[in-house]
Design a protein around this motif. Structure first.
Motif, PDB file in Angstrom:
ATOM      1  N   GLN A 164       0.822  -1.215   0.000  1.00  0.00           N
ATOM      2  CA  GLN A 164       0.000   0.000   0.000  1.00  0.00           C
ATOM      3  C   GLN A 164       0.857   1.266   0.000  1.00  0.00           C
ATOM      4  O   GLN A 164       0.393   2.323  -0.429  1.00  0.00           O
ATOM      5  N   LEU A 165       2.085   1.166   0.492  1.00  0.00           N
ATOM      6  CA  LEU A 165       2.972   2.331   0.545  1.00  0.00           C
ATOM      7  C   LEU A 165       3.559   2.536  -0.845  1.00  0.00           C
ATOM      8  O   LEU A 165       4.425   1.797  -1.293  1.00  0.00           O
ATOM      9  N   ILE A 166       3.090   3.579  -1.524  1.00  0.00           N
ATOM     10  CA  ILE A 166       3.520   3.804  -2.906  1.00  0.00           C
ATOM     11  C   ILE A 166       4.395   5.045  -3.060  1.00  0.00           C
ATOM     12  O   ILE A 166       4.923   5.301  -4.134  1.00  0.00           O
ATOM     13  N   GLY A 167       4.541   5.815  -1.994  1.00  0.00           N
ATOM     14  CA  GLY A 167       5.355   7.026  -2.097  1.00  0.00           C
ATOM     15  C   GLY A 167       5.858   7.511  -0.761  1.00  0.00           C
ATOM     16  O   GLY A 167       5.258   7.231   0.287  1.00  0.00           O
ATOM     17  N   ILE A 168       6.990   8.220  -0.797  1.00  0.00           N
ATOM     18  CA  ILE A 168       7.575   8.833   0.400  1.00  0.00           C
ATOM     19  C   ILE A 168       8.064  10.224   0.029  1.00  0.00           C
ATOM     20  O   ILE A 168       8.727  10.404  -0.995  1.00  0.00           O
ATOM     21  N   PHE A 169       7.738  11.188   0.880  1.00  0.00           N
ATOM     22  CA  PHE A 169       8.272  12.539   0.732  1.00  0.00           C
ATOM     23  C   PHE A 169       9.148  12.832   1.939  1.00  0.00           C
ATOM     24  O   PHE A 169       8.667  12.886   3.067  1.00  0.00           O
ATOM     25  N   ALA A 170      10.431  13.005   1.693  1.00  0.00           N
ATOM     26  CA  ALA A 170      11.402  13.312   2.747  1.00  0.00           C
ATOM     27  C   ALA A 170      11.737  14.798   2.665  1.00  0.00           C
ATOM     28  O   ALA A 170      12.373  15.246   1.705  1.00  0.00           O
ATOM     29  N   GLY A 171      11.323  15.566   3.669  1.00  0.00           N
ATOM     30  CA  GLY A 171      11.373  17.012   3.579  1.00  0.00           C
ATOM     31  C   GLY A 171      12.703  17.666   3.849  1.00  0.00           C
ATOM     32  O   GLY A 171      12.818  18.892   3.756  1.00  0.00           O
ATOM     33  N   ASN A 172      13.731  16.882   4.170  1.00  0.00           N
ATOM     34  CA  ASN A 172      15.086  17.434   4.327  1.00  0.00           C
ATOM     35  C   ASN A 172      16.089  16.331   4.002  1.00  0.00           C
ATOM     36  O   ASN A 172      15.711  15.167   3.814  1.00  0.00           O
ATOM     37  N   ASN A 173      17.368  16.687   3.936  1.00  0.00           N
ATOM     38  CA  ASN A 173      18.338  15.723   3.419  1.00  0.00           C
ATOM     39  C   ASN A 173      18.545  14.526   4.344  1.00  0.00           C
ATOM     40  O   ASN A 173      18.711  13.397   3.881  1.00  0.00           O
ATOM     41  N   LEU A 174      18.535  14.736   5.675  1.00  0.00           N
ATOM     42  CA  LEU A 174      18.737  13.587   6.557  1.00  0.00           C
ATOM     43  C   LEU A 174      17.559  12.615   6.450  1.00  0.00           C
ATOM     44  O   LEU A 174      17.753  11.396   6.467  1.00  0.00           O
ATOM     45  N   SER A 175      16.362  13.150   6.320  1.00  0.00           N
ATOM     46  CA  SER A 175      15.199  12.281   6.093  1.00  0.00           C
ATOM     47  C   SER A 175      15.339  11.557   4.761  1.00  0.00           C
ATOM     48  O   SER A 175      14.933  10.400   4.621  1.00  0.00           O
ATOM     49  N   GLY A 176      15.927  12.250   3.777  1.00  0.00           N
ATOM     50  CA  GLY A 176      16.202  11.610   2.493  1.00  0.00           C
ATOM     51  C   GLY A 176      17.205  10.483   2.623  1.00  0.00           C
ATOM     52  O   GLY A 176      17.068   9.424   1.999  1.00  0.00           O
ATOM     53  N   ASP A 177      18.229  10.698   3.452  1.00  0.00           N
ATOM     54  CA  ASP A 177      19.223   9.644   3.686  1.00  0.00           C
ATOM     55  C   ASP A 177      18.557   8.410   4.295  1.00  0.00           C
ATOM     56  O   ASP A 177      18.821   7.273   3.884  1.00  0.00           O
ATOM     57  N   GLY A 178      17.707   8.632   5.309  1.00  0.00           N
ATOM     58  CA  GLY A 178      17.010   7.510   5.928  1.00  0.00           C
ATOM     59  C   GLY A 178      16.119   6.776   4.943  1.00  0.00           C
ATOM     60  O   GLY A 178      16.011   5.548   4.976  1.00  0.00           O
ATOM     61  N   THR A 179      15.509   7.534   4.045  1.00  0.00           N
ATOM     62  CA  THR A 179      14.652   6.934   3.022  1.00  0.00           C
ATOM     63  C   THR A 179      15.462   6.057   2.072  1.00  0.00           C
ATOM     64  O   THR A 179      15.060   4.931   1.751  1.00  0.00           O
ATOM     65  N   VAL A 180      16.615   6.565   1.632  1.00  0.00           N
ATOM     66  CA  VAL A 180      17.480   5.782   0.742  1.00  0.00           C
ATOM     67  C   VAL A 180      17.868   4.464   1.401  1.00  0.00           C
ATOM     68  O   VAL A 180      17.754   3.383   0.795  1.00  0.00           O
ATOM     69  N   LEU A 181      18.326   4.520   2.633  1.00  0.00           N
ATOM     70  CA  LEU A 181      18.803   3.319   3.320  1.00  0.00           C
ATOM     71  C   LEU A 181      17.677   2.318   3.548  1.00  0.00           C
ATOM     72  O   LEU A 181      17.866   1.103   3.394  1.00  0.00           O
ATOM     73  N   ALA A 182      16.490   2.816   3.901  1.00  0.00           N
ATOM     74  CA  ALA A 182      15.362   1.921   4.155  1.00  0.00           C
ATOM     75  C   ALA A 182      14.873   1.255   2.867  1.00  0.00           C
ATOM     76  O   ALA A 182      14.562   0.057   2.851  1.00  0.00           O
ATOM     77  N   ILE A 183      14.806   2.024   1.785  1.00  0.00           N
ATOM     78  CA  ILE A 183      14.342   1.461   0.512  1.00  0.00           C
ATOM     79  C   ILE A 183      15.353   0.443  -0.016  1.00  0.00           C
ATOM     80  O   ILE A 183      14.967  -0.621  -0.530  1.00  0.00           O
TER      81      ILE A 183
END
Length: 273
Positions: A164-183
């Motif tokens: 069901q999770l089809i998208g992620i919006f990471a509002g700053n770079n550290l959140s983006g880093d966490g998103t990259v690692l998790a994906i």
């Protein structure tokens, strides 16, 4: 003539007082100009007024202050709500491109609760509702600038919502880093649309390997440069810039990341060459 430049984004615990102390010490040296950025509009405001009362010319970049708006020359910024709209539009475009049905949930992630950044997240939400009304945008999860927590927050959403999770919006770079690692850990490259804000080495790698599908790039170099340039113009030529100068964001994808303009935004040090 003395020109003091203080650059700061005090978002981690304990950094606010450090930034304010540095700014106070700079004011005490009585420079002609101060160029500064802050993530603490309330605490910075009385210090900017203090500087102005001493005849110090101040230009701000990135974020403004709360109150005392007549105490500085100009604010150079990259409109935060516009970034949320840009991210949502790109997310929907990427979903169409990837053949992802616009039904499901989208997660939002941010470092800390800063009002203007919350506006960015809410603009993302409202734009998604307009463009893809059948998608549920979840409440923002905050990671307090903790890299491990940023990754864990995304991993928990992946575990909870599955397909069901089809998208992620990471509002700053550290959140983006966490998103990259998790994906990456979940092996979801190319299967989920992830848009981040700002760039660092890990996010750029994530864009290349499909962990991210887009990065909203702000204009910090241009903001600081213009704030400093206009301060000199004010001192030597009496130039008074507009009170606010918006230097808008762009979005980089795998398709355009090699363009010279995007390369300069991904790595502003290129502009020094």
């Amino acid at each position: 003539m003395d020109i003091n430049v203080t650059l700061s984004g005090p978002t981690a615990e304990g950094e606010t007082d450090k930034y304010l102390n540095i700014l106070e010490s700079v004011i005490a040296t009585k420079p002609d100009v101060i160029i500064t950025a802050t993530m603490q509009p309330d605490g910075t405001s009385p210090l900017i007024k203090q500087a102005a009362d001493q005849g110090i010319y101040v230009n701000l970049f990135s974020l403004g202050i709360t109150g005392n708006e007549d105490s500085y020359g100009a604010l150079y910024y990259c409109n935060q709500p516009e970034q949320g709209k840009l991210a949502a539009e790109e997310m929907v475009r990427q979903m169409d491109k990837m053949g992802i049905e616009k039904k499901g949930v989208v997660g939002m992630h941010l470092a800390t609760l800063v009002p203007i950044l919350v506006e960015k997240m809410e603009m993302f939400r409202s734009t998604m509702k307009e463009l893809a009304p059948e998608i549920e945008v979840l409440d923002t999860l905050y990671n307090e600038n903790d890299a491990a927590k940023a990754q864990a927050n995304v991993e928990n959403q992946i575990s909870t919502y599955g397909d069901q999770l089809i998208g992620i919006f990471a509002g700053n770079n550290l959140s983006g880093d966490g998103t990259v690692l998790a994906i990456r850990k979940a092996g979801l490259q190319g299967k989920i649309v992830a848009i981040a804000v700002d760039s660092d080495e890990l996010e750029i790698e994530g864009l290349k390997d499909g962990s991210l599908t887009g990065i909203v790039l702000q204009t910090p170099y241009a903001q600081a440069y213009q704030a400093t340039y206009d301060a000199f113009e004010h001192l030597f030529k009496g130039y008074n810039p507009p009170n606010e100068v918006n230097l808008p964001a762009s979005i980089v994808t795998l398709e355009n990341m090699e363009d010279p303009e995007m390369q300069a935004l991904l790595n502003p040090l290129i502009l020094k060459r």
